[in-house]
Design an enzyme around this catalytic site. Sequence first.
Site, PDB file in Angstrom:
ATOM      1  N   ARG A 230       0.725  -1.314   0.103  1.00 39.73           N
ATOM      2  CA  ARG A 230       0.097  -0.060  -0.025  1.00 39.73           C
ATOM      3  C   ARG A 230       0.959   1.457  -0.067  1.00 39.73           C
ATOM      4  O   ARG A 230       0.657   2.225  -0.621  1.00 39.73           O
ATOM      5  CB  ARG A 230      -0.810  -0.044   1.080  1.00 39.73           C
TER       6      ARG A 230
ATOM      7  N   ARG B 205     -11.710 -19.473  28.225  1.00 39.85           N
ATOM      8  CA  ARG B 205     -11.320 -19.346  26.944  1.00 39.85           C
ATOM      9  C   ARG B 205     -11.667 -18.335  26.082  1.00 39.85           C
ATOM     10  O   ARG B 205     -11.442 -18.345  24.787  1.00 39.85           O
ATOM     11  CB  ARG B 205     -11.409 -20.861  26.283  1.00 39.85           C
ATOM     12  N   ARG B 206     -12.205 -17.384  26.705  1.00 38.54           N
ATOM     13  CA  ARG B 206     -12.764 -16.378  25.977  1.00 38.54           C
ATOM     14  C   ARG B 206     -12.064 -14.924  26.449  1.00 38.54           C
ATOM     15  O   ARG B 206     -12.981 -13.914  26.299  1.00 38.54           O
ATOM     16  CB  ARG B 206     -14.232 -16.224  26.405  1.00 38.54           C
TER      17      ARG B 206
ATOM     18  N   CYS C 297      -3.384  -3.181  12.905  1.00 37.93           N
ATOM     19  CA  CYS C 297      -2.518  -4.112  12.662  1.00 37.93           C
ATOM     20  C   CYS C 297      -2.314  -5.366  13.572  1.00 37.93           C
ATOM     21  O   CYS C 297      -2.373  -6.247  13.180  1.00 37.93           O
ATOM     22  CB  CYS C 297      -0.803  -3.695  12.454  1.00 37.93           C
TER      23      CYS C 297
ATOM     24  N   ARG D 185      -1.996  -8.886  11.864  1.00 34.68           N
ATOM     25  CA  ARG D 185      -2.069  -9.200  10.292  1.00 34.68           C
ATOM     26  C   ARG D 185      -1.022  -8.676   9.556  1.00 34.68           C
ATOM     27  O   ARG D 185      -0.600  -9.231   8.616  1.00 34.68           O
ATOM     28  CB  ARG D 185      -3.364  -8.493   9.914  1.00 34.68           C
TER      29      ARG D 185
ATOM     30  N   VAL E  30       2.992  -6.795   9.963  1.00 34.67           N
ATOM     31  CA  VAL E  30       4.279  -6.680  10.884  1.00 34.67           C
ATOM     32  C   VAL E  30       5.221  -5.865  10.185  1.00 34.67           C
ATOM     33  O   VAL E  30       6.034  -6.285   9.452  1.00 34.67           O
ATOM     34  CB  VAL E  30       4.391  -7.825  11.483  1.00 34.67           C
ATOM     35  N   ASP E  31       5.416  -4.578  10.543  1.00 34.04           N
ATOM     36  CA  ASP E  31       6.416  -3.908  10.210  1.00 34.04           C
ATOM     37  C   ASP E  31       7.819  -4.141  11.088  1.00 34.04           C
ATOM     38  O   ASP E  31       7.834  -3.832  12.261  1.00 34.04           O
ATOM     39  CB  ASP E  31       6.344  -2.384  10.272  1.00 34.04           C
TER      40      ASP E  31
ATOM     41  N   HIS F 162       6.873  -8.470   7.459  1.00 36.55           N
ATOM     42  CA  HIS F 162       7.678  -7.992   6.529  1.00 36.55           C
ATOM     43  C   HIS F 162       8.926  -7.140   6.941  1.00 36.55           C
ATOM     44  O   HIS F 162       8.931  -6.517   7.958  1.00 36.55           O
ATOM     45  CB  HIS F 162       7.057  -7.446   5.525  1.00 36.55           C
ATOM     46  N   LEU F 163       9.916  -6.815   6.131  1.00 39.48           N
ATOM     47  CA  LEU F 163      10.947  -5.870   6.115  1.00 39.48           C
ATOM     48  C   LEU F 163      10.744  -4.775   5.050  1.00 39.48           C
ATOM     49  O   LEU F 163      10.639  -5.370   3.771  1.00 39.48           O
ATOM     50  CB  LEU F 163      12.247  -6.446   6.100  1.00 39.48           C
TER      51      LEU F 163
END
Length: 264
Positions: free
Chosen positions: A21, A126-127, A146, A166, A168-169, A207-208
């Site tokens: 993006r 578990r909630r 993110c 979702r 990751v910089d 990602h990088l």
Amino acid sequence: MRQYLQLLEDILENGVEKDDRTGVGTLSVFGRQLRFNLQEGFPLLTTKKLHIRSIIYELLWFLKGDTNVRYLQENGVTIWDEWADENGDLGPIYGAQWRSWKGADGKTVDQISWVIEEIKRNPNSRRLLVSAWNVAELDKMKLPPCHYAFQFYVADGKLSCMWQQRSVDTFLGLPFNIASYALLTHMIAQQCDLDVGELIFSGGDVHLYKNHLEQAKLQLTREPRPLPKLVIKRKPASIFEYEFEDFEIVDYDPHPHIKAPVAV
């Protein structure tokens, strides 16, 4: 935090080139996990210096339910400025969803208050989960979440946390995220009279950015140093009453800061 350096190596060796993006482009891998034992120290990256002030104030800002950058700017934090509109607004991002999630019936839910009370009442549940991914409001957000959800787990008197991310910089953002969720886990553990356990990161598109590759390689030449410790100086009556001065990071001895541009 050698596991973080191993993730950098993984992306550099196995990442696929992808457009994104921002127009910068990335090397990307999919589906990665990191684990940190919070008993072994506070997971603040030592192979480059991090701006602790920004990490703490951002989390306090989220917990206030605030979505305007004014509070951050007043406290010397500018990490959200690039996304804010001319009035400083960001739309219903993290703070709004954590503290006042709007349901289909028009009512709002304070997820932070709810999850703390549920940990106290039913620690085996578990909630024990908080979500920021409110599909009905995504188009109103300047930047959709993110790190979009986190879950707590109680065992042997210890509170563990796993968060889902979702996007990751890995060079700029992930070190902040690790420290922020570690801090949140410590705070909620204190409020619930629990010790801290494990912190787990689960990432999707990890990602990088292409303009971070040389910085990542520089970081890989540095040897990790012992982790610092977090000291919380008092126990407020609620999670929402912590102040910046309540936190102290002890024995933080990082390598020098590595500058890198933010992809907006």
